[in-house]
Write an enzyme that holds these catalytic residues in place. Structure first.
Site, PDB file in Angstrom:
ATOM      1  N   GLY A  56      26.221   8.045  85.207  1.00 44.56           N
ATOM      2  CA  GLY A  56      24.837   7.576  85.365  1.00 44.56           C
ATOM      3  C   GLY A  56      23.795   8.464  84.718  1.00 44.56           C
ATOM      4  O   GLY A  56      22.710   8.013  84.378  1.00 44.56           O
ATOM      5  N   GLU A  95      21.205  15.115  87.748  1.00 43.31           N
ATOM      6  CA  GLU A  95      21.735  13.894  88.380  1.00 43.31           C
ATOM      7  C   GLU A  95      20.811  12.715  88.097  1.00 43.31           C
ATOM      8  O   GLU A  95      19.632  12.899  87.823  1.00 43.31           O
ATOM      9  CB  GLU A  95      21.828  14.103  89.900  1.00 43.31           C
ATOM     10  CG  GLU A  95      23.247  14.225  90.429  1.00 43.31           C
ATOM     11  CD  GLU A  95      24.027  12.909  90.451  1.00 43.31           C
ATOM     12  OE1 GLU A  95      23.782  12.004  89.634  1.00 43.31           O
ATOM     13  OE2 GLU A  95      24.921  12.809  91.313  1.00 43.31           O
ATOM     14  N   ASP A  96      21.353  11.523  88.200  1.00 45.91           N
ATOM     15  CA  ASP A  96      20.520  10.343  88.030  1.00 45.91           C
ATOM     16  C   ASP A  96      19.746  10.033  89.315  1.00 45.91           C
ATOM     17  O   ASP A  96      18.546   9.799  89.296  1.00 45.91           O
ATOM     18  CB  ASP A  96      21.355   9.131  87.587  1.00 45.91           C
ATOM     19  CG  ASP A  96      22.586   8.885  88.456  1.00 45.91           C
ATOM     20  OD1 ASP A  96      22.850   9.671  89.396  1.00 45.91           O
ATOM     21  OD2 ASP A  96      23.298   7.900  88.195  1.00 45.91           O
ATOM     22  N   ASP A 144      21.070   9.684  96.712  1.00 47.10           N
ATOM     23  CA  ASP A 144      20.978   8.567  97.640  1.00 47.10           C
ATOM     24  C   ASP A 144      21.327   9.093  99.042  1.00 47.10           C
ATOM     25  O   ASP A 144      20.484   9.633  99.732  1.00 47.10           O
ATOM     26  CB  ASP A 144      21.935   7.490  97.140  1.00 47.10           C
ATOM     27  CG  ASP A 144      21.850   6.184  97.882  1.00 47.10           C
ATOM     28  OD1 ASP A 144      20.757   5.843  98.356  1.00 47.10           O
ATOM     29  OD2 ASP A 144      22.876   5.495  97.991  1.00 47.10           O
ATOM     30  N   LYS A 178      16.032   9.043  96.789  1.00 50.39           N
ATOM     31  CA  LYS A 178      15.837   8.028  97.831  1.00 50.39           C
ATOM     32  C   LYS A 178      15.985   8.704  99.185  1.00 50.39           C
ATOM     33  O   LYS A 178      17.038   8.588  99.828  1.00 50.39           O
ATOM     34  CB  LYS A 178      16.947   6.977  97.733  1.00 50.39           C
ATOM     35  CG  LYS A 178      16.712   5.801  96.828  1.00 50.39           C
ATOM     36  CD  LYS A 178      17.809   4.772  97.107  1.00 50.39           C
ATOM     37  CE  LYS A 178      18.189   3.980  95.905  1.00 50.39           C
ATOM     38  NZ  LYS A 178      19.347   3.094  96.141  1.00 50.39           N
ATOM     39  N   PHE A 206      17.769  -0.844  95.395  1.00 46.35           N
ATOM     40  CA  PHE A 206      18.786  -0.584  94.384  1.00 46.35           C
ATOM     41  C   PHE A 206      18.202  -0.766  92.996  1.00 46.35           C
ATOM     42  O   PHE A 206      17.677  -1.833  92.675  1.00 46.35           O
ATOM     43  CB  PHE A 206      20.003  -1.480  94.586  1.00 46.35           C
ATOM     44  CG  PHE A 206      21.202  -0.982  93.845  1.00 46.35           C
ATOM     45  CD1 PHE A 206      22.013   0.010  94.391  1.00 46.35           C
ATOM     46  CD2 PHE A 206      21.509  -1.473  92.591  1.00 46.35           C
ATOM     47  CE1 PHE A 206      23.110   0.502  93.689  1.00 46.35           C
ATOM     48  CE2 PHE A 206      22.611  -0.990  91.887  1.00 46.35           C
ATOM     49  CZ  PHE A 206      23.409   0.002  92.438  1.00 46.35           C
ATOM     50  N   VAL A 207      18.289   0.263  92.192  1.00 42.11           N
ATOM     51  CA  VAL A 207      17.676   0.214  90.862  1.00 42.11           C
ATOM     52  C   VAL A 207      18.720   0.339  89.761  1.00 42.11           C
ATOM     53  O   VAL A 207      19.791   0.905  89.962  1.00 42.11           O
ATOM     54  CB  VAL A 207      16.622   1.339  90.710  1.00 42.11           C
ATOM     55  CG1 VAL A 207      15.449   1.098  91.638  1.00 42.11           C
ATOM     56  CG2 VAL A 207      17.231   2.710  90.954  1.00 42.11           C
ATOM     57  N   ASP A 260      23.607   1.940  86.861  1.00 40.00           N
ATOM     58  CA  ASP A 260      24.319   0.671  86.708  1.00 40.00           C
ATOM     59  C   ASP A 260      24.372  -0.153  87.981  1.00 40.00           C
ATOM     60  O   ASP A 260      24.193   0.360  89.088  1.00 40.00           O
ATOM     61  CB  ASP A 260      25.762   0.943  86.286  1.00 40.00           C
ATOM     62  CG  ASP A 260      26.596   1.509  87.444  1.00 40.00           C
ATOM     63  OD1 ASP A 260      26.181   2.543  88.007  1.00 40.00           O
ATOM     64  OD2 ASP A 260      27.629   0.907  87.795  1.00 40.00           O
ATOM     65  N   ARG A 310      23.179  -0.214  82.245  1.00 40.40           N
ATOM     66  CA  ARG A 310      22.898   1.199  81.963  1.00 40.40           C
ATOM     67  C   ARG A 310      22.015   1.354  80.733  1.00 40.40           C
ATOM     68  O   ARG A 310      21.290   2.335  80.595  1.00 40.40           O
ATOM     69  CB  ARG A 310      24.198   1.975  81.723  1.00 40.40           C
ATOM     70  CG  ARG A 310      25.088   2.115  82.952  1.00 40.40           C
ATOM     71  CD  ARG A 310      26.160   3.158  82.670  1.00 40.40           C
ATOM     72  NE  ARG A 310      27.276   3.123  83.620  1.00 40.40           N
ATOM     73  CZ  ARG A 310      27.298   3.760  84.783  1.00 40.40           C
ATOM     74  NH1 ARG A 310      26.255   4.448  85.165  1.00 40.40           N
ATOM     75  NH2 ARG A 310      28.355   3.685  85.572  1.00 40.40           N
TER      76      ARG A 310
HETATM   77  P1  IMP Z   1      25.118   9.611  97.026  1.00 41.68           P
HETATM   78  O1  IMP Z   1      23.856  10.412  96.953  1.00 41.68           O
HETATM   79  O2  IMP Z   1      26.347  10.432  97.271  1.00 41.68           O
HETATM   80  O3  IMP Z   1      24.997   8.481  97.990  1.00 41.68           O
HETATM   81  O4  IMP Z   1      25.434   8.907  95.659  1.00 41.68           O
HETATM   82  C1  IMP Z   1      24.647   8.931  94.575  1.00 41.68           C
HETATM   83  C2  IMP Z   1      25.306   8.039  93.526  1.00 41.68           C
HETATM   84  O5  IMP Z   1      25.318   6.664  93.949  1.00 41.68           O
HETATM   85  C3  IMP Z   1      24.476   8.081  92.275  1.00 41.68           C
HETATM   86  O6  IMP Z   1      24.892   9.126  91.421  1.00 41.68           O
HETATM   87  C4  IMP Z   1      24.683   6.703  91.707  1.00 41.68           C
HETATM   88  O7  IMP Z   1      25.836   6.677  90.897  1.00 41.68           O
HETATM   89  C5  IMP Z   1      24.893   5.818  92.906  1.00 41.68           C
HETATM   90  N1  IMP Z   1      23.632   5.136  93.312  1.00 41.68           N
HETATM   91  C6  IMP Z   1      22.927   5.328  94.442  1.00 41.68           C
HETATM   92  N2  IMP Z   1      21.838   4.548  94.492  1.00 41.68           N
HETATM   93  C7  IMP Z   1      21.838   3.834  93.346  1.00 41.68           C
HETATM   94  C8  IMP Z   1      20.940   2.830  92.784  1.00 41.68           C
HETATM   95  O8  IMP Z   1      19.905   2.439  93.346  1.00 41.68           O
HETATM   96  N3  IMP Z   1      21.297   2.331  91.577  1.00 41.68           N
HETATM   97  C9  IMP Z   1      22.423   2.721  90.908  1.00 41.68           C
HETATM   98  N4  IMP Z   1      23.270   3.656  91.378  1.00 41.68           N
HETATM   99  C10 IMP Z   1      22.991   4.202  92.591  1.00 41.68           C
HETATM  100 MG    MG Z   2      25.698   9.617  89.615  1.00 40.59          MG
END
Ligand code: IMP
Ligand code: MG
Length: 180
Positions: free
Chosen positions: A44, A99-100, A103, A131, A152-153, A159, A165
């Site tokens: 991402g 990081e992208d 979450d 987020k 969700f973006v 993606d 992407r």
């Molecule tokens: P977490 O913080 O461990 O829940 O996971 C983060 C990962 O979930 C990110 O690196 C993304 O790959 C994916 N992700 C979480 N929210 C989104 C979204 O809104 N759009 C696309 N990917 C997301």
């Molecule tokens: Mg990621």
């Protein structure tokens, strides 16, 4: 592709402006560092990473990791699987994870623990999106592009089912895309 987007959240211009600001902040904070290493978390981050590294007007090196969460039952434990590890040794280095999006924070909190054990001189996080409403594990994100609500973006590297992407902006998908 664009007709599946309900709303543009951040335009190309807005993203470019914010990337410039983040790049300047990092260049300034690491002005005295001689061994800055940016670590990108695939896939991402691909687009953001390319722009970020060029926005930091300082000598630096780059490396990448690829990780994936275990199935739904174990994601809550924050255990992630390393699909591709770093090529570089990070002992004594000033590391910035790029990081992208943060979450739940499970991925990054695991990654931070893992990388801290390898004894870098410093370790910070730069994430394009944050987020906070969704957070399950606390993560200290020093550089944040934009804070967004629980939506969700896609686009600019992010993606939905591996698609979207390559959108140059960040947008919210039409609900019909999920329900189809
Ligand atoms: P977490 O913080 O461990 O829940 O996971 C983060 C990962 O979930 C990110 O690196 C993304 O790959 C994916 N992700 C979480 N929210 C989104 C979204 O809104 N759009 C696309 N990917 C997301
Ligand atoms: Mg990621």
């Amino acid at each position: 592709m664009h007709d599946m987007i309900e709303r543009v959240l951040f335009s190309e211009e807005q993203i470019a402006q914010r990337v410039r600001e983040l790049g300047q902040a990092i260049a300034c904070d690491y002005a005295d560092s001689s061994n800055l290493l940016l670590i990108g978390v695939l896939r991402g981050v691909a687009v953001f990473f390319g722009d970020m590294m060029r926005a930091i007007d300082r000598p630096l090196e780059i490396d990448f990791m690829s990780i994936s969460s275990y199935g739904a039952s174990t994601t809550s434990s924050g255990v992630v699987r390393i699909l591709k590890d770093l090529d570089e040794n990070i002992i004594g280095r000033d590391v910035v994870i790029i990081e992208d999006i943060v979450d739940t924070g499970l991925t990054l909190s695991y990654l931070v623990k893992l990388l801290r054990d390898r004894r870098p001189a410093s370790l910070e996080i730069c994430s394009l999106l944050n987020k906070p409403e969704r957070r399950k594990e606390p993560v200290d994100v020093k550089y944040v592009g934009f804070t967004i609500p629980d939506q969700f973006v896609v686009g600019y590297g992010l993606d939905y089912a591996q698609k979207f992407r390559n959108l140059p902006y960040i947008g919210i998908l039409k609900p019909e895309v999920y329900t189809k």
